[in-house]
Write an enzyme that holds these catalytic residues in place. Structure first.
Site, PDB file in Angstrom:
ATOM      1  N   ASP A   8     -48.850  21.391 -18.394  1.00 41.77           N
ATOM      2  CA  ASP A   8     -48.412  20.960 -19.721  1.00 41.77           C
ATOM      3  C   ASP A   8     -48.021  22.204 -20.506  1.00 41.77           C
ATOM      4  O   ASP A   8     -48.782  23.170 -20.566  1.00 41.77           O
ATOM      5  CB  ASP A   8     -49.535  20.217 -20.455  1.00 41.77           C
ATOM      6  CG  ASP A   8     -49.810  18.845 -19.855  1.00 41.77           C
ATOM      7  OD1 ASP A   8     -49.102  18.458 -18.907  1.00 41.77           O
ATOM      8  OD2 ASP A   8     -50.739  18.165 -20.332  1.00 41.77           O
ATOM      9  N   ASP A 130     -47.711   5.324 -21.502  1.00 44.94           N
ATOM     10  CA  ASP A 130     -49.024   5.673 -22.034  1.00 44.94           C
ATOM     11  C   ASP A 130     -49.596   4.455 -22.732  1.00 44.94           C
ATOM     12  O   ASP A 130     -48.924   3.853 -23.574  1.00 44.94           O
ATOM     13  CB  ASP A 130     -48.899   6.837 -23.021  1.00 44.94           C
ATOM     14  CG  ASP A 130     -48.252   8.061 -22.383  1.00 44.94           C
ATOM     15  OD1 ASP A 130     -48.511   8.296 -21.192  1.00 44.94           O
ATOM     16  OD2 ASP A 130     -47.500   8.766 -23.071  1.00 44.94           O
TER      17      ASP A 130
END
EC number: 5.3.1.16
Length: 241
Positions: A8, A130
């Site tokens: 990330d 998500d």
């Protein structure tokens, strides 16, 4: 089961968020390209990269860092974070990205997302869905988890099945970065309802036991981030599961 070590990125650095919260960020003093190379040397065949700056701004921006990662490894590379238009996808594919991850756009602009499937093929597109669980139902969270919607996971999956939907990266955001175990039930149920969709589990993996359970459930893949940075287990151990 395929193991996807995750990188990330915020401002060119490797980071991890807790529950998708940009105010709860851990930054690791590691060069992303070196992390990618180490993952490959450990035996990984896949890598998952997220441009968190891009996710927050709504526009992929860390092309240079992503390109350096590509130049340092030959793993299957999937990249997401702020992918919103043809130009961005073209640029990512141009620098050698294998699969492009589409996030909140898949909910906000269905017509455009369907055009991506049509132009690039389902094998190049990963939908990152998500979710947050409310009364047992998974609902979609969008825009780097900063907004929640009234759209359910089922509604989105049904929307894209006709486009050849192949890859879905599903994250229960209540589990992400917590190392307390993924939402096994979520992946078990949806893998059985949608057998033609390859689900990647994401969020909460904190032990080798977690990986073993996901493997027993025939989960296609799993994204592992914080557990590796925090040395809960090694990538080699994960790959041997």
């Amino acid at each position: 089961m395929n193991i996807f070590p995750a990188i990330d990125l915020i401002n060119g650095k490797c980071v991890r968020l807790e529950k998708g919260d940009f105010n709860k960020t851990t930054t690791y003093e590691l060069e992303p390209k070196d992390v990618a190379k180490a993952y490959q040397q450990a035996g990984a065949e896949f890598i998952h990269v997220v441009d968190l700056d891009g996710a927050k701004k709504g526009q992929t921006c860390q092309f240079e860092t992503i390109q350096k990662i590509r130049e340092n490894c030959n793993m299957t590379l999937q990249v997401g974070g702020g992918v919103k238009d043809f130009e961005t996808i073209e640029k990512l594919l141009e620098i050698g990205v294998d699969r492009v991850v589409i996030g909140s756009l898949a909910v906000k602009d269905i017509a455009l997302t369907k055009k991506f499937f049509e132009k690039y093929g389902a094998e190049k597109i990963v939908l990152a869905l998500d979710v947050f669980i409310k009364n047992g139902v998974p609902y979609i969270a969008t825009h780097g988890w900063q907004e929640s919607s009234t759209t359910t996971l089922d509604e989105i999956l049904q929307t894209y099945l006709g486009d050849g939907l192949e890859y879905v990266l599903c994250t229960d955001i209540s589990r992400d970065g917590m190392l307390q175990g993924p939402n096994f039930e979520l992946y078990r149920i949806y893998s059985s309802i949608y057998p033609d969709v390859q689900f990647m589990a994401s969020g909460g993996v904190g032990s080798l036991e977690d990986l073993e359970i996901l493997k027993e459930q025939n989960t296609y893949g799993v994204i592992i981030g914080k557990a590796l940075y925090e040395n809960k287990f090694t990538l080699q151990e994960a790959l041997e599961c």
